[in-house]
Design a protein around this motif. Structure first.
Motif, PDB file in Angstrom:
ATOM      1  N   ALA A  67       0.839  -1.206   0.000  1.00 17.85           N
ATOM      2  CA  ALA A  67       0.000   0.000   0.000  1.00 17.85           C
ATOM      3  C   ALA A  67       0.871   1.252   0.000  1.00 17.85           C
ATOM      4  O   ALA A  67       0.597   2.216  -0.730  1.00 17.85           O
ATOM      5  CB  ALA A  67      -0.927  -0.015   1.212  1.00 17.85           C
ATOM      6  N   LEU A  68       1.934   1.231   0.785  1.00 14.39           N
ATOM      7  CA  LEU A  68       2.836   2.383   0.859  1.00 14.39           C
ATOM      8  C   LEU A  68       3.549   2.594  -0.481  1.00 14.39           C
ATOM      9  O   LEU A  68       3.661   3.730  -0.965  1.00 14.39           O
ATOM     10  CB  LEU A  68       3.855   2.166   1.988  1.00 14.39           C
ATOM     11  N   ALA A  69       3.995   1.506  -1.096  1.00 13.65           N
ATOM     12  CA  ALA A  69       4.679   1.613  -2.393  1.00 13.65           C
ATOM     13  C   ALA A  69       3.755   2.242  -3.434  1.00 13.65           C
ATOM     14  O   ALA A  69       4.166   3.109  -4.207  1.00 13.65           O
ATOM     15  CB  ALA A  69       5.141   0.232  -2.862  1.00 13.65           C
ATOM     16  N   TYR A  70       2.500   1.802  -3.439  1.00 14.01           N
ATOM     17  CA  TYR A  70       1.525   2.356  -4.398  1.00 14.01           C
ATOM     18  C   TYR A  70       1.379   3.860  -4.181  1.00 14.01           C
ATOM     19  O   TYR A  70       1.387   4.644  -5.127  1.00 14.01           O
ATOM     20  CB  TYR A  70       0.179   1.641  -4.245  1.00 14.01           C
ATOM     21  N   LYS A  71       1.263   4.248  -2.932  1.00 13.06           N
ATOM     22  CA  LYS A  71       1.087   5.664  -2.568  1.00 13.06           C
ATOM     23  C   LYS A  71       2.286   6.506  -3.037  1.00 13.06           C
ATOM     24  O   LYS A  71       2.124   7.660  -3.436  1.00 13.06           O
ATOM     25  CB  LYS A  71       0.948   5.746  -1.045  1.00 13.06           C
ATOM     26  N   LEU A  72       3.478   5.899  -2.994  1.00 12.04           N
ATOM     27  CA  LEU A  72       4.701   6.637  -3.330  1.00 12.04           C
ATOM     28  C   LEU A  72       5.069   6.525  -4.813  1.00 12.04           C
ATOM     29  O   LEU A  72       6.031   7.148  -5.253  1.00 12.04           O
ATOM     30  CB  LEU A  72       5.874   6.101  -2.488  1.00 12.04           C
ATOM     31  N   GLY A  73       4.337   5.695  -5.540  1.00  8.40           N
ATOM     32  CA  GLY A  73       4.746   5.440  -6.920  1.00  8.40           C
ATOM     33  C   GLY A  73       6.068   4.693  -6.963  1.00  8.40           C
ATOM     34  O   GLY A  73       6.875   4.876  -7.882  1.00  8.40           O
ATOM     35  N   ALA A  74       6.294   3.869  -5.953  1.00  7.73           N
ATOM     36  CA  ALA A  74       7.537   3.088  -5.866  1.00  7.73           C
ATOM     37  C   ALA A  74       7.246   1.625  -6.214  1.00  7.73           C
ATOM     38  O   ALA A  74       6.092   1.214  -6.296  1.00  7.73           O
ATOM     39  CB  ALA A  74       8.102   3.186  -4.449  1.00  7.73           C
ATOM     40  N   GLY A  75       8.320   0.849  -6.388  1.00  7.06           N
ATOM     41  CA  GLY A  75       8.151  -0.593  -6.565  1.00  7.06           C
ATOM     42  C   GLY A  75       8.071  -1.255  -5.196  1.00  7.06           C
ATOM     43  O   GLY A  75       8.434  -0.667  -4.177  1.00  7.06           O
ATOM     44  N   VAL A  76       7.580  -2.491  -5.189  1.00 14.89           N
ATOM     45  CA  VAL A  76       7.523  -3.220  -3.926  1.00 14.89           C
ATOM     46  C   VAL A  76       8.333  -4.508  -4.064  1.00 14.89           C
ATOM     47  O   VAL A  76       8.284  -5.185  -5.094  1.00 14.89           O
ATOM     48  CB  VAL A  76       6.057  -3.475  -3.481  1.00 14.89           C
ATOM     49  N   VAL A  77       9.122  -4.791  -3.033  1.00 15.19           N
ATOM     50  CA  VAL A  77       9.975  -5.990  -3.006  1.00 15.19           C
ATOM     51  C   VAL A  77       9.530  -6.858  -1.835  1.00 15.19           C
ATOM     52  O   VAL A  77       9.271  -6.345  -0.741  1.00 15.19           O
ATOM     53  CB  VAL A  77      11.461  -5.573  -2.839  1.00 15.19           C
ATOM     54  N   LEU A  78       9.448  -8.166  -2.073  1.00 17.71           N
ATOM     55  CA  LEU A  78       8.994  -9.078  -1.029  1.00 17.71           C
ATOM     56  C   LEU A  78      10.175  -9.760  -0.357  1.00 17.71           C
ATOM     57  O   LEU A  78      11.024 -10.336  -1.025  1.00 17.71           O
ATOM     58  CB  LEU A  78       8.078 -10.151  -1.617  1.00 17.71           C
ATOM     59  N   HIS A 106      15.079 -11.902  -3.308  1.00 18.21           N
ATOM     60  CA  HIS A 106      15.640 -12.221  -4.625  1.00 18.21           C
ATOM     61  C   HIS A 106      16.941 -11.457  -4.848  1.00 18.21           C
ATOM     62  O   HIS A 106      17.030 -10.261  -4.525  1.00 18.21           O
ATOM     63  CB  HIS A 106      14.655 -11.848  -5.740  1.00 18.21           C
ATOM     64  N   GLN A 107      17.913 -12.147  -5.425  1.00 16.53           N
ATOM     65  CA  GLN A 107      19.231 -11.527  -5.631  1.00 16.53           C
ATOM     66  C   GLN A 107      19.175 -10.308  -6.551  1.00 16.53           C
ATOM     67  O   GLN A 107      20.018  -9.428  -6.461  1.00 16.53           O
ATOM     68  CB  GLN A 107      20.208 -12.566  -6.207  1.00 16.53           C
ATOM     69  N   ASP A 108      18.166 -10.279  -7.432  1.00 12.90           N
ATOM     70  CA  ASP A 108      18.082  -9.144  -8.360  1.00 12.90           C
ATOM     71  C   ASP A 108      17.003  -8.131  -7.953  1.00 12.90           C
ATOM     72  O   ASP A 108      16.552  -7.322  -8.763  1.00 12.90           O
ATOM     73  CB  ASP A 108      17.803  -9.653  -9.784  1.00 12.90           C
ATOM     74  N   ALA A 109      16.594  -8.174  -6.669  1.00  7.47           N
ATOM     75  CA  ALA A 109      15.462  -7.334  -6.253  1.00  7.47           C
ATOM     76  C   ALA A 109      15.829  -5.862  -6.100  1.00  7.47           C
ATOM     77  O   ALA A 109      14.975  -4.987  -6.252  1.00  7.47           O
ATOM     78  CB  ALA A 109      14.897  -7.860  -4.930  1.00  7.47           C
ATOM     79  N   ILE A 110      17.111  -5.605  -5.781  1.00 10.17           N
ATOM     80  CA  ILE A 110      17.523  -4.221  -5.484  1.00 10.17           C
ATOM     81  C   ILE A 110      18.786  -3.895  -6.264  1.00 10.17           C
ATOM     82  O   ILE A 110      19.732  -4.689  -6.294  1.00 10.17           O
ATOM     83  CB  ILE A 110      17.795  -4.057  -3.974  1.00 10.17           C
ATOM     84  N   GLU A 111      18.777  -2.719  -6.894  1.00  9.81           N
ATOM     85  CA  GLU A 111      19.991  -2.267  -7.586  1.00  9.81           C
ATOM     86  C   GLU A 111      20.770  -1.311  -6.688  1.00  9.81           C
ATOM     87  O   GLU A 111      20.168  -0.609  -5.865  1.00  9.81           O
ATOM     88  CB  GLU A 111      19.601  -1.563  -8.889  1.00  9.81           C
ATOM     89  N   LYS A 112      22.084  -1.308  -6.900  1.00 10.41           N
ATOM     90  CA  LYS A 112      22.957  -0.435  -6.082  1.00 10.41           C
ATOM     91  C   LYS A 112      22.465   1.011  -6.133  1.00 10.41           C
ATOM     92  O   LYS A 112      22.159   1.528  -7.201  1.00 10.41           O
ATOM     93  CB  LYS A 112      24.396  -0.494  -6.610  1.00 10.41           C
ATOM     94  N   GLY A 113      22.381   1.624  -4.944  1.00  9.91           N
ATOM     95  CA  GLY A 113      22.035   3.045  -4.866  1.00  9.91           C
ATOM     96  C   GLY A 113      20.539   3.323  -4.835  1.00  9.91           C
ATOM     97  O   GLY A 113      20.146   4.470  -4.625  1.00  9.91           O
ATOM     98  N   GLN A 114      19.708   2.308  -5.030  1.00  7.92           N
ATOM     99  CA  GLN A 114      18.259   2.567  -4.992  1.00  7.92           C
ATOM    100  C   GLN A 114      17.840   2.964  -3.581  1.00  7.92           C
ATOM    101  O   GLN A 114      18.334   2.412  -2.588  1.00  7.92           O
ATOM    102  CB  GLN A 114      17.478   1.332  -5.450  1.00  7.92           C
ATOM    103  N   LYS A 115      16.917   3.913  -3.530  1.00  7.65           N
ATOM    104  CA  LYS A 115      16.431   4.399  -2.228  1.00  7.65           C
ATOM    105  C   LYS A 115      15.313   3.499  -1.739  1.00  7.65           C
ATOM    106  O   LYS A 115      14.293   3.331  -2.422  1.00  7.65           O
ATOM    107  CB  LYS A 115      15.933   5.831  -2.362  1.00  7.65           C
ATOM    108  N   VAL A 116      15.508   2.962  -0.533  1.00 11.85           N
ATOM    109  CA  VAL A 116      14.627   1.910  -0.028  1.00 11.85           C
ATOM    110  C   VAL A 116      14.012   2.298   1.314  1.00 11.85           C
ATOM    111  O   VAL A 116      14.706   2.810   2.200  1.00 11.85           O
ATOM    112  CB  VAL A 116      15.451   0.605   0.156  1.00 11.85           C
ATOM    113  N   VAL A 117      12.713   2.028   1.461  1.00 11.36           N
ATOM    114  CA  VAL A 117      12.067   2.042   2.777  1.00 11.36           C
ATOM    115  C   VAL A 117      11.730   0.599   3.121  1.00 11.36           C
ATOM    116  O   VAL A 117      11.170  -0.116   2.288  1.00 11.36           O
ATOM    117  CB  VAL A 117      10.784   2.901   2.785  1.00 11.36           C
ATOM    118  N   ILE A 118      12.104   0.166   4.324  1.00 12.51           N
ATOM    119  CA  ILE A 118      11.762  -1.180   4.790  1.00 12.51           C
ATOM    120  C   ILE A 118      10.490  -1.059   5.630  1.00 12.51           C
ATOM    121  O   ILE A 118      10.419  -0.210   6.525  1.00 12.51           O
ATOM    122  CB  ILE A 118      12.921  -1.770   5.621  1.00 12.51           C
ATOM    123  N   ALA A 119       9.477  -1.905   5.330  1.00 11.56           N
ATOM    124  CA  ALA A 119       8.186  -1.761   6.014  1.00 11.56           C
ATOM    125  C   ALA A 119       7.740  -3.062   6.657  1.00 11.56           C
ATOM    126  O   ALA A 119       7.849  -4.139   6.076  1.00 11.56           O
ATOM    127  CB  ALA A 119       7.124  -1.299   5.010  1.00 11.56           C
TER     128      ALA A 119
END
Ligand code: AMP
Length: 172
Positions: A67-78, A106-119
């Motif tokens: 829900a937070l990712a949708y609100k921010l226009g961000a991607g969501v990682v599980l 997943h090993q390819d879930a995050i790219e270097k330097g991407q801004k992440v919020v953990i929820a």
């Protein structure tokens, strides 16, 4: 505002084992206005900060994170319990308030330097979110904040997550 959210969270004594008071957010999530307010309050905090990804922790963290990712226009990682993610994973073990477990991403879930919020729904000892933070950091993610609906302050999870910033809507 926050008081309405706080009142809607149900205490379940002795779940999943004796002595634990389980803070059940399902009673908050099923109320449309309260769920919306919860997501809005988290969202306002990060809008405009260029968040690329919200990492949600199985299982209630998926509800908050998506829900937070949708609100921010961000991607969501599980981040999931072992054996659930289909592709190659990184794994971290951690201690829970009531047991021991590990989590995978997943090993390819995050790219270097991407801004992440953990929820996640709740911060207790910080073992779970700490394990996720180390996975994200090792993958090169830039952790902007670890964000929770509920924080059990007595358990000092915030200290375990240092130096990462921590935010929670409701503190007990
Ligand atoms: P911890 O790793 O100790 O910070 O525990 C946090 C994780 O366990 C979160 O994913 C929570 O959903 C769950 N959890 C731990 N303690 C509780 C509690 N008292 N009520 C609800 N969930 C909890």
């Amino acid at each position: 505002m926050i008081d309405d959210l706080r009142r809607s969270i149900r205490d379940v004594p002795d779940f999943p084992k004796k002595g634990i008071i389980f803070k059940d957010i399902t009673t908050l999530c099923k109320e449309p206005a309260l769920f919306q307010r919860m997501v809005d309050l988290l969202g306002y905090r990060y809008i405009g900060k260029g968040i690329d990804l919200v990492v949600g922790i199985e299982a209630r963290g998926f509800v908050v994170g998506a829900a937070l990712a949708y609100k921010l226009g961000a991607g969501v990682v599980l981040v999931r319990k072992p054996g659930k993610l289909p592709h190659k994973t990184h794994k971290a073990s951690y201690t829970l308030e009531y047991g021991k477990d590990s989590l995978e991403i997943h090993q390819d879930a995050i790219e270097k330097g991407q801004k992440v919020v953990i929820a996640d729904d709740l911060l207790a000892t910080g073992g779970t979110a700490g394990a996720v933070a180390s996975l994200v950091k090792d993958m090169g993610g830039n952790i902007i904040e670890c964000s929770f609906i509920v924080e059990l302050e007595e358990l000092k999870g915030r200290e375990k997550l240092r130096p990462h910033p921590v935010f929670s809507l409701i503190k007990y």
